[in-house]
Design a protein around this motif. Structure first.
Motif, PDB file in Angstrom:
ATOM      1  N   VAL B 266      46.397   8.104 -18.649  1.00  0.00           N
ATOM      2  CA  VAL B 266      45.604   8.707 -19.716  1.00  0.00           C
ATOM      3  C   VAL B 266      44.145   8.816 -19.291  1.00  0.00           C
ATOM      4  O   VAL B 266      43.484   9.840 -19.515  1.00  0.00           O
ATOM      5  CB  VAL B 266      45.737   7.870 -21.008  1.00  0.00           C
ATOM      6  CG1 VAL B 266      44.650   8.223 -21.989  1.00  0.00           C
ATOM      7  CG2 VAL B 266      47.097   8.086 -21.635  1.00  0.00           C
ATOM      8  N   GLU B 267      43.651   7.758 -18.644  1.00  0.00           N
ATOM      9  CA  GLU B 267      42.259   7.786 -18.207  1.00  0.00           C
ATOM     10  C   GLU B 267      42.017   8.900 -17.196  1.00  0.00           C
ATOM     11  O   GLU B 267      41.030   9.636 -17.261  1.00  0.00           O
ATOM     12  CB  GLU B 267      41.899   6.423 -17.590  1.00  0.00           C
ATOM     13  CG  GLU B 267      40.421   6.241 -17.368  1.00  0.00           C
ATOM     14  CD  GLU B 267      40.098   5.007 -16.528  1.00  0.00           C
ATOM     15  OE1 GLU B 267      38.914   4.824 -16.222  1.00  0.00           O
ATOM     16  OE2 GLU B 267      41.026   4.244 -16.182  1.00  0.00           O
ATOM     17  N   PHE B 268      42.949   9.020 -16.267  1.00  0.00           N
ATOM     18  CA  PHE B 268      42.825  10.058 -15.247  1.00  0.00           C
ATOM     19  C   PHE B 268      42.891  11.446 -15.862  1.00  0.00           C
ATOM     20  O   PHE B 268      42.061  12.316 -15.594  1.00  0.00           O
ATOM     21  CB  PHE B 268      43.938   9.888 -14.196  1.00  0.00           C
ATOM     22  CG  PHE B 268      43.896  10.924 -13.118  1.00  0.00           C
ATOM     23  CD1 PHE B 268      44.736  12.024 -13.153  1.00  0.00           C
ATOM     24  CD2 PHE B 268      42.999  10.816 -12.061  1.00  0.00           C
ATOM     25  CE1 PHE B 268      44.706  12.988 -12.165  1.00  0.00           C
ATOM     26  CE2 PHE B 268      42.958  11.778 -11.067  1.00  0.00           C
ATOM     27  CZ  PHE B 268      43.807  12.864 -11.123  1.00  0.00           C
ATOM     28  N   LEU B 269      43.876  11.656 -16.731  1.00  0.00           N
ATOM     29  CA  LEU B 269      44.042  12.980 -17.341  1.00  0.00           C
ATOM     30  C   LEU B 269      42.816  13.340 -18.181  1.00  0.00           C
ATOM     31  O   LEU B 269      42.395  14.494 -18.233  1.00  0.00           O
ATOM     32  CB  LEU B 269      45.295  12.992 -18.223  1.00  0.00           C
ATOM     33  CG  LEU B 269      46.625  12.883 -17.477  1.00  0.00           C
ATOM     34  CD1 LEU B 269      47.759  12.636 -18.458  1.00  0.00           C
ATOM     35  CD2 LEU B 269      46.888  14.145 -16.679  1.00  0.00           C
ATOM     36  N   SER B 270      42.276  12.322 -18.847  1.00  0.00           N
ATOM     37  CA  SER B 270      41.102  12.558 -19.669  1.00  0.00           C
ATOM     38  C   SER B 270      39.908  12.950 -18.802  1.00  0.00           C
ATOM     39  O   SER B 270      39.186  13.900 -19.106  1.00  0.00           O
ATOM     40  CB  SER B 270      40.805  11.294 -20.475  1.00  0.00           C
ATOM     41  OG  SER B 270      39.601  11.424 -21.174  1.00  0.00           O
ATOM     42  N   ASN B 271      39.733  12.223 -17.706  1.00  0.00           N
ATOM     43  CA  ASN B 271      38.625  12.538 -16.806  1.00  0.00           C
ATOM     44  C   ASN B 271      38.764  13.924 -16.189  1.00  0.00           C
ATOM     45  O   ASN B 271      37.768  14.592 -15.909  1.00  0.00           O
ATOM     46  CB  ASN B 271      38.535  11.501 -15.680  1.00  0.00           C
ATOM     47  CG  ASN B 271      37.943  10.193 -16.161  1.00  0.00           C
ATOM     48  OD1 ASN B 271      37.335  10.159 -17.231  1.00  0.00           O
ATOM     49  ND2 ASN B 271      38.114   9.141 -15.402  1.00  0.00           N
ATOM     50  N   GLU B 272      39.992  14.333 -15.980  1.00  0.00           N
ATOM     51  CA  GLU B 272      40.226  15.640 -15.379  1.00  0.00           C
ATOM     52  C   GLU B 272      40.170  16.758 -16.400  1.00  0.00           C
ATOM     53  O   GLU B 272      40.235  17.935 -16.055  1.00  0.00           O
ATOM     54  CB  GLU B 272      41.615  15.663 -14.698  1.00  0.00           C
ATOM     55  CG  GLU B 272      41.686  14.822 -13.447  1.00  0.00           C
ATOM     56  CD  GLU B 272      40.861  15.412 -12.326  1.00  0.00           C
ATOM     57  OE1 GLU B 272      40.013  14.685 -11.767  1.00  0.00           O
ATOM     58  OE2 GLU B 272      41.040  16.586 -12.011  1.00  0.00           O
ATOM     59  N   GLY B 273      40.112  16.397 -17.656  1.00  0.00           N
ATOM     60  CA  GLY B 273      39.989  17.421 -18.672  1.00  0.00           C
ATOM     61  C   GLY B 273      41.289  17.966 -19.215  1.00  0.00           C
ATOM     62  O   GLY B 273      41.302  18.986 -19.897  1.00  0.00           O
ATOM     63  N   HIS B 274      42.397  17.286 -18.921  1.00  0.00           N
ATOM     64  CA  HIS B 274      43.680  17.782 -19.436  1.00  0.00           C
ATOM     65  C   HIS B 274      43.886  17.357 -20.885  1.00  0.00           C
ATOM     66  O   HIS B 274      44.605  18.008 -21.629  1.00  0.00           O
ATOM     67  CB  HIS B 274      44.843  17.234 -18.600  1.00  0.00           C
ATOM     68  CG  HIS B 274      44.856  17.758 -17.197  1.00  0.00           C
ATOM     69  ND1 HIS B 274      45.139  19.063 -16.900  1.00  0.00           N
ATOM     70  CD2 HIS B 274      44.602  17.146 -16.019  1.00  0.00           C
ATOM     71  CE1 HIS B 274      45.073  19.235 -15.585  1.00  0.00           C
ATOM     72  NE2 HIS B 274      44.756  18.095 -15.029  1.00  0.00           N
ATOM     73  N   ILE B 275      43.270  16.221 -21.239  1.00  0.00           N
ATOM     74  CA  ILE B 275      43.448  15.719 -22.604  1.00  0.00           C
ATOM     75  C   ILE B 275      42.109  15.237 -23.152  1.00  0.00           C
ATOM     76  O   ILE B 275      41.159  15.056 -22.390  1.00  0.00           O
ATOM     77  CB  ILE B 275      44.448  14.538 -22.646  1.00  0.00           C
ATOM     78  CG1 ILE B 275      43.933  13.369 -21.787  1.00  0.00           C
ATOM     79  CG2 ILE B 275      45.835  14.972 -22.184  1.00  0.00           C
ATOM     80  CD1 ILE B 275      44.818  12.132 -21.847  1.00  0.00           C
TER      81      ILE B 275
END
Lengths: 147, 291
Positions: B266-275
């Motif tokens: 979740v942290e990674f996806l959030s940082n990448e802008g997916h969520i």
């Protein structure tokens, strides 16, 4: 006397993979998951049972401890309950608990046979470990309650 | 600042495009050997799927998977993968021979040793009924059985390993087979160009969808996200609720994935802008719902 019995068993086995499969001291450790790890993971598994595969480096003269190298070339120390009865070399698979000093307190070990002329690819094994640690949902080291 | 993921295997950029797949081919209904970089000279035995129907698949597994498999009547499932005929690779811890069978306990380090029963055909001289001693590494091929809540494998083959690289190959085959056969939790491909189909994470996999789900597995590793991240992203995408999906619900749906791994994803996806987070740091929505 115990030495003679274990030698007799060894001599009678044709398919024995290891020259020395020591009897289990703590029956418990074999009945739990024993994640396969490398040296870099030792610190994360302190006081936990693990399975460590590596190449025997140096055996201490007392035979009570030896060092092993994993597929990344890092060295771990293994301590035994009973001193080795014969010289150990090649690829060894050790099961034991990791002490808080990062030493593998061996419960049992066995050699991975290479006598059929097929060497064990330790580096490839280490790469495979990365895969199974990356996908714990497909290679679980735990038994969930069956539905 | 790009998320510094703790796992060295994870790509930093989640750009679309070919990035480290475990399979190049997408043979529907079969799982293929991973091409390249696999130096073991040992042929993979008992690893090929023979067809699409359940009964003829033989699936490499770990003892832990067999013990954790769910059971409906006579059918077992590891996650979404039906298992009946299986192979396991482990070391014999104990043996027990009787007139009609040999019982082994085989340990593959994923849990307590598994009971393996091999029937001895006393009349067939061709069948080798020599008991393999403890300390022998073997590959067991057989059927998973459950009797009075006790799981075991009834083996039609117990072969001692001569090439210990089969230990390595089996580990990889287990991951590959379960990844390829298991229905990923979405039908739409992550990373743009999605089919726009509805996400139904908990639906029963139909026979036809197996082909589709295999493609999905292929897509999963082509967009720069790891398998875990893709699964988490798919679930989040499938949520149409305005307040998003909670981390707790992700954990519920993702079963074997640990909370830590989910949080990392979740942290990674959030940082990448997916969520992005919604009502609080525990609720997330996808930035590009394709519905």
């Amino acid at each position: 006397m115990q030495l003679n019995i274990s030698r007799a068993i060894l001599l009678s086995t044709e398919f024995s993979n290891g020259k020395n499969s020591k009897p289990v001291k703590m029956a418990g450790i074999l009945d739990v998951p024993k994640p396969r790890i490398t040296c870099s993971l030792l610190s994360q598994y302190i006081s936990r049972p693990v399975c460590f595969v590596g190449r025997v480096e140096k055996v201490h003269p007392t035979g009570k401890t030896f060092t092993v190298a994993d597929g990344e070339g890092k060295i771990a120390t293994v301590e035994l309950n009973d001193p080795l009865e014969e010289e150990l070399s090649g690829i060894v698979e050790v099961i034991g608990m990791v002490s808080n000093k990062g030493v593998l307190m061996a419960n049992t070990y066995n050699l991975l046979r290479e006598d059929k002329g097929i060497p064990f690819d330790l580096e490839l094994y280490t790469e495979a470990l990365k895969v199974i640690h990356d996908f714990p949902q497909h290679y679980p080291f735990e038994v969930a309650a069956s539905g | 600042m790009l998320n510094s993921s703790k796992k060295s295997k994870v790509q930093q950029k989640s750009s679309p495009g070919l990035k480290g797949g475990y399979n190049e081919s997408s043979t529907v209904g079969g799982y293929t050997q991973s091409p390249g970089g696999f130096a073991s000279p040992a042929p993979s035995q008992g690893g090929e799927k023979k067809g699409r129907t359940r009964a003829s698949q033989i699936i490499p597994c770990t003892v832990s998977q067999l013990m954790s498999a769910s059971q409906a009547d006579e059918a077992f499932k590891v996650g979404d993968v039906e298992v009946s005929q299986v192979t396991i690779v482990g070391i014999i811890r104990s043996t027990d021979k009787s007139m009609t069978n040999i019982q082994y306990k085989v340990d593959d380090m994923t849990g307590a040793p598994m009971d393996v029963k091999q029937w001895v055909d006393t009349e067939d001289p061709g069948v080798d009924s020599t008991v393999l001693p403890p300390g022998t590494y073997v590959k067991v091929s057989g059927n998973l059985r459950s009797f009075q809540n006790h799981r075991s494998v009834v083996a039609f083959g117990v072969r001692p390993l001569e090439d210990m690289n089969e230990i390595t190959s089996h580990m990889l085959e287990v991951v590959q087979a379960h990844m390829a056969l298991g229905k990923p939790l979405t039908m739409s491909s992550a990373g743009g160009g999605g089919t726009g189909s509805d996400v139904t994470p908990i639906s029963r996999p139909a026979m036809e969808s197996r082909g589709g789900s295999y493609e999905g597995a292929n897509d999963m590793v082509n967009n720069g996200l790891s398998a875990n991240q893709n699964q988490v992203l798919s679930l989040i995408r499938g949520c149409h609720d305005a307040k998003g999906i909670s981390i707790q619900e992700l954990k519920q749906r993702l079963g074997v994935m640990s909370m830590n791994v989910i949080k990392q994803a979740v942290e990674f996806l959030s940082n990448e802008g997916h969520i992005f987070s919604t009502i609080d740091e525990d609720h997330y929505k996808s930035t590009d719902n394709d519905e």
